[in-house]
Design a protein around this motif. Sequence first.
Motif, PDB file in Angstrom:
ATOM      1  N   ASN A   1      56.240  29.419  42.577  1.00  0.00           N
ATOM      2  CA  ASN A   1      55.637  30.693  41.930  1.00  0.00           C
ATOM      3  C   ASN A   1      54.697  31.213  43.167  1.00  0.00           C
ATOM      4  N   LEU A   2      54.233  32.584  43.017  1.00  0.00           N
ATOM      5  CA  LEU A   2      53.145  33.086  43.806  1.00  0.00           C
ATOM      6  C   LEU A   2      51.886  33.502  42.635  1.00  0.00           C
ATOM      7  N   SER A   3      51.006  33.734  43.495  1.00  0.00           N
ATOM      8  CA  SER A   3      49.871  34.341  42.676  1.00  0.00           C
ATOM      9  C   SER A   3      49.399  35.320  43.433  1.00  0.00           C
ATOM     10  N   TYR A   4      49.314  36.734  42.981  1.00  0.00           N
ATOM     11  CA  TYR A   4      48.936  38.069  43.381  1.00  0.00           C
ATOM     12  C   TYR A   4      47.546  38.400  43.030  1.00  0.00           C
ATOM     13  N   THR A   5      46.729  38.673  43.888  1.00  0.00           N
ATOM     14  CA  THR A   5      45.251  39.024  43.465  1.00  0.00           C
ATOM     15  C   THR A   5      45.248  40.479  43.914  1.00  0.00           C
ATOM     16  N   PHE A   6      44.460  41.078  42.893  1.00  0.00           N
ATOM     17  CA  PHE A   6      44.317  42.497  43.218  1.00  0.00           C
ATOM     18  C   PHE A   6      42.891  42.852  43.329  1.00  0.00           C
ATOM     19  N   LEU A   7      42.488  43.899  43.931  1.00  0.00           N
ATOM     20  CA  LEU A   7      41.050  44.387  44.181  1.00  0.00           C
ATOM     21  C   LEU A   7      40.895  45.599  43.412  1.00  0.00           C
ATOM     22  N   ALA A   8      40.132  45.725  42.314  1.00  0.00           N
ATOM     23  CA  ALA A   8      39.970  46.571  41.548  1.00  0.00           C
ATOM     24  C   ALA A   8      38.451  47.239  41.538  1.00  0.00           C
ATOM     25  N   THR A   9      38.332  48.152  42.233  1.00  0.00           N
ATOM     26  CA  THR A   9      37.046  49.042  42.359  1.00  0.00           C
ATOM     27  C   THR A   9      36.856  50.190  41.417  1.00  0.00           C
ATOM     28  N   ASP A  10      35.489  50.205  40.987  1.00  0.00           N
ATOM     29  CA  ASP A  10      35.056  51.558  40.329  1.00  0.00           C
ATOM     30  C   ASP A  10      35.606  51.251  39.007  1.00  0.00           C
ATOM     31  N   VAL A  11      35.694  50.218  38.487  1.00  0.00           N
ATOM     32  CA  VAL A  11      36.155  49.896  36.961  1.00  0.00           C
ATOM     33  C   VAL A  11      35.055  49.954  36.111  1.00  0.00           C
ATOM     34  N   GLU A  12      35.417  50.241  34.743  1.00  0.00           N
ATOM     35  CA  GLU A  12      34.120  50.625  33.796  1.00  0.00           C
ATOM     36  C   GLU A  12      34.719  50.132  32.483  1.00  0.00           C
ATOM     37  N   PRO A  13      33.861  49.853  31.450  1.00  0.00           N
ATOM     38  CA  PRO A  13      34.423  49.359  29.986  1.00  0.00           C
ATOM     39  C   PRO A  13      35.109  50.648  29.632  1.00  0.00           C
ATOM     40  N   VAL A  14      36.368  50.277  29.009  1.00  0.00           N
ATOM     41  CA  VAL A  14      37.164  51.521  28.423  1.00  0.00           C
ATOM     42  C   VAL A  14      37.796  50.932  27.008  1.00  0.00           C
TER      43      VAL A  14
ATOM     44  N   PRO B   1      56.014  30.871  35.981  1.00  0.00           N
ATOM     45  CA  PRO B   1      56.030  32.326  36.139  1.00  0.00           C
ATOM     46  C   PRO B   1      55.169  32.726  37.197  1.00  0.00           C
ATOM     47  N   ASN B   2      55.273  33.850  37.835  1.00  0.00           N
ATOM     48  CA  ASN B   2      54.103  34.404  38.868  1.00  0.00           C
ATOM     49  C   ASN B   2      52.961  34.653  38.196  1.00  0.00           C
ATOM     50  N   TRP B   3      51.920  34.560  38.898  1.00  0.00           N
ATOM     51  CA  TRP B   3      50.321  34.868  38.132  1.00  0.00           C
ATOM     52  C   TRP B   3      49.861  36.084  38.996  1.00  0.00           C
ATOM     53  N   ILE B   4      48.801  36.368  38.384  1.00  0.00           N
ATOM     54  CA  ILE B   4      47.901  37.449  38.978  1.00  0.00           C
ATOM     55  C   ILE B   4      46.293  36.911  38.908  1.00  0.00           C
ATOM     56  N   ASN B   5      45.498  37.579  39.599  1.00  0.00           N
ATOM     57  CA  ASN B   5      44.104  37.504  39.676  1.00  0.00           C
ATOM     58  C   ASN B   5      43.603  38.784  39.898  1.00  0.00           C
ATOM     59  N   VAL B   6      42.395  39.227  39.359  1.00  0.00           N
ATOM     60  CA  VAL B   6      41.715  40.281  39.679  1.00  0.00           C
ATOM     61  C   VAL B   6      40.271  40.242  39.922  1.00  0.00           C
ATOM     62  N   ILE B   7      39.939  40.838  41.193  1.00  0.00           N
ATOM     63  CA  ILE B   7      38.494  40.815  41.753  1.00  0.00           C
ATOM     64  C   ILE B   7      38.243  42.416  41.245  1.00  0.00           C
ATOM     65  N   ALA B   8      37.288  42.244  40.371  1.00  0.00           N
ATOM     66  CA  ALA B   8      36.935  43.502  39.545  1.00  0.00           C
ATOM     67  C   ALA B   8      35.370  44.005  39.923  1.00  0.00           C
ATOM     68  N   ILE B   9      35.466  44.987  40.548  1.00  0.00           N
ATOM     69  CA  ILE B   9      34.131  45.546  41.017  1.00  0.00           C
ATOM     70  C   ILE B   9      33.861  46.863  40.143  1.00  0.00           C
ATOM     71  N   THR B  10      32.700  46.936  39.588  1.00  0.00           N
ATOM     72  CA  THR B  10      32.199  47.962  38.769  1.00  0.00           C
ATOM     73  C   THR B  10      31.492  49.267  39.554  1.00  0.00           C
ATOM     74  N   LYS B  11      31.648  50.406  39.233  1.00  0.00           N
ATOM     75  CA  LYS B  11      31.180  51.674  39.661  1.00  0.00           C
ATOM     76  C   LYS B  11      29.587  51.436  40.373  1.00  0.00           C
ATOM     77  N   GLU B  12      29.071  50.399  39.784  1.00  0.00           N
ATOM     78  CA  GLU B  12      27.832  50.202  40.276  1.00  0.00           C
ATOM     79  C   GLU B  12      27.834  49.112  41.205  1.00  0.00           C
ATOM     80  N   GLY B  13      29.047  48.508  41.745  1.00  0.00           N
ATOM     81  CA  GLY B  13      28.981  47.442  42.660  1.00  0.00           C
ATOM     82  C   GLY B  13      28.730  45.978  42.159  1.00  0.00           C
ATOM     83  N   LYS B  14      28.898  46.018  40.956  1.00  0.00           N
ATOM     84  CA  LYS B  14      28.606  44.606  40.163  1.00  0.00           C
ATOM     85  C   LYS B  14      30.107  43.929  40.022  1.00  0.00           C
ATOM     86  N   MET B  15      30.321  42.400  39.866  1.00  0.00           N
ATOM     87  CA  MET B  15      31.502  42.048  39.727  1.00  0.00           C
ATOM     88  C   MET B  15      31.778  41.467  38.296  1.00  0.00           C
TER      89      MET B  15
END
Length: 189
Positions: free
Chosen positions: A125-138, A49-63
Motif C-alpha cells: 500500500n501507499l500513504s498519501y499526505t495532504f497539506l490543508a491550509t486555512d482550515v477552521e472548525p466547521v 488498503p491505502n492510507w492518508i495523512n493530513v498536515i492541517a494548518i489553521t488560518k492563524e498558522g497553527k497546526m
Amino acid sequence: MIEKLANRKWKVLKSEHILQIGPWLSVRQELVELPSGKQIPTWFVLEFPNWINVIAITKEGKMVMIDQYRHGFGDTRYEIVAGVIDEGETPLEAARRELLEETGFGGGKWQEFMVLSPNTSNQNNLSYTFLATDVEPVAAQHQESTEDIHIHVMEQSEVLQLLQSGEIIQALHAAPLWKYFATQTTHNS
C-alpha cells in the motif's frame, strides 16, 4: 543526471493468501524467483488498503494535531490526522473526511504533499499526505466507537520541537512533517 533504474522484478511462481481479515489486512505467501534464478521459497506480502495523512494548518498558522493511544506501541503520542482510504474514495476525499471526523476542522486549500510506501519490502500500500491550509472548525468531532482522539491546536514551533525531541515517532507522520518544516521559510513561535 540521475540514472533511471531498471526494474529487476521477481517472478512469482506460487502465491496464496494465508490470512484475510476483512478490508484491513491480508497476508500473501509467495514462492519467488529472482532475476539471477535463485528462488526464495517463502516471501510474505502484507496487503493493506491505502492510507492518508493530513498536515492541517489553521488560518492563524497553527497546526491541528491529535493524540491517541496506539496499542501496538503501547503509548499515547502526538500525531497528524490519518486514516484508511475507503473503497470508492479518492485519497483527497478520504483526507477531507478523516480531518473532519477526527477534529471537526475543514475547509481551506488542499494539495497533495507527499506519497510514501510504508514498507516497500513486504507491504503493497501507499500513504498519501495532504497539506490543508486555512482550515477552521466547521463541525463537532465525530469519532468512531473504537477511537479516543484528543485535539491540539499548536504553534508550528511546538510541533517542530516535538519532532526534534523524538516525541513524534510514527514514521509516516514524522517524514511529511520533516519535509514540511524543511520546505517552509517561517515557523511561527
